[in-house]
Scaffold this motif. Structure first.
Motif, PDB file in Angstrom:
ATOM      1  N   LEU A 144      45.796  84.748 -88.412  1.00 43.68           N
ATOM      2  CA  LEU A 144      44.776  84.056 -87.634  1.00 43.68           C
ATOM      3  C   LEU A 144      45.238  83.798 -86.208  1.00 43.68           C
ATOM      4  CD1 LEU A 144      43.363  81.486 -90.229  1.00 43.68           C
ATOM      5  CD2 LEU A 144      42.258  83.558 -89.370  1.00 43.68           C
ATOM      6  N   ILE A 145      46.504  83.443 -86.039  1.00 47.06           N
ATOM      7  CA  ILE A 145      47.040  83.203 -84.698  1.00 47.06           C
ATOM      8  C   ILE A 145      47.072  84.503 -83.910  1.00 47.06           C
ATOM      9  CG2 ILE A 145      49.089  82.499 -83.377  1.00 47.06           C
ATOM     10  CD1 ILE A 145      47.531  80.143 -84.580  1.00 47.06           C
ATOM     11  N   SER A 146      47.491  85.586 -84.543  1.00 42.58           N
ATOM     12  CA  SER A 146      47.506  86.890 -83.863  1.00 42.58           C
ATOM     13  C   SER A 146      46.107  87.301 -83.425  1.00 42.58           C
ATOM     14  CB  SER A 146      48.089  87.964 -84.780  1.00 42.58           C
ATOM     15  OG  SER A 146      49.448  87.726 -85.015  1.00 42.58           O
ATOM     16  N   CYS A 147      45.132  87.119 -84.288  1.00 45.61           N
ATOM     17  CA  CYS A 147      43.737  87.445 -83.946  1.00 45.61           C
ATOM     18  C   CYS A 147      43.222  86.546 -82.819  1.00 45.61           C
ATOM     19  CB  CYS A 147      42.836  87.308 -85.164  1.00 45.61           C
ATOM     20  SG  CYS A 147      43.078  88.606 -86.382  1.00 45.61           S
ATOM     21  N   ALA A 148      43.600  85.282 -82.853  1.00 40.87           N
ATOM     22  CA  ALA A 148      43.182  84.351 -81.801  1.00 40.87           C
ATOM     23  C   ALA A 148      43.731  84.796 -80.449  1.00 40.87           C
ATOM     24  CB  ALA A 148      43.654  82.937 -82.137  1.00 40.87           C
ATOM     25  N   MET A 149      44.991  85.214 -80.416  1.00 40.84           N
ATOM     26  CA  MET A 149      45.597  85.652 -79.153  1.00 40.84           C
ATOM     27  C   MET A 149      44.907  86.907 -78.634  1.00 40.84           C
ATOM     28  SD  MET A 149      47.737  83.313 -78.566  1.00 40.84           S
ATOM     29  CE  MET A 149      46.718  82.240 -79.541  1.00 40.84           C
ATOM     30  N   LYS A 150      44.590  87.824 -79.529  1.00 44.16           N
ATOM     31  CA  LYS A 150      43.893  89.058 -79.121  1.00 44.16           C
ATOM     32  C   LYS A 150      42.523  88.745 -78.541  1.00 44.16           C
ATOM     33  CE  LYS A 150      46.325  92.043 -82.311  1.00 44.16           C
ATOM     34  NZ  LYS A 150      46.291  92.752 -83.575  1.00 44.16           N
TER      35      LYS A 150
END
Length: 87
Positions: free
Chosen positions: A28-34
């Protein structure tokens, strides 16, 4: 206790800035950053995980161009639903 509320931060922009963020899921954090920084270069590194694996902290590093940009990134991170804490 030292009162720093009247002090201002003097930085030479543009500069590299690190934010510490905490969330429940690496994905979820990786997707948020993207989604937040799709047109910016950034580095996201896992810093730590809680003993039960419920929380994960990350270091986010990116170039900020001025004070407004630096605080805008902070506000974007803070308001994202998948990010629990921002330092």
């Amino acid at each position: 206790m030292i009162d720093l509320s009247n002090e201002t931060l003097e930085l030479d922009y543009p500069c590299s800035w690190k934010y510490k963020i905490v969330g429940n899921s690496h994905e979820l954090i990786s997707c948020a950053m993207k989604s937040l920084f799709e047109k910016r270069e950034y580095a996201l590194k896992l810093s730590n995980s809680s003993s039960k694996g419920k929380f994960h902290s990350f270091s986010l590093e990116l170039i900020v161009h001025d004070e407004q940009d630096r605080t805008s990134v902070y506000k974007q991170l803070k308001s994202h639903c998948d990010i629990k804490y921002v330092l």
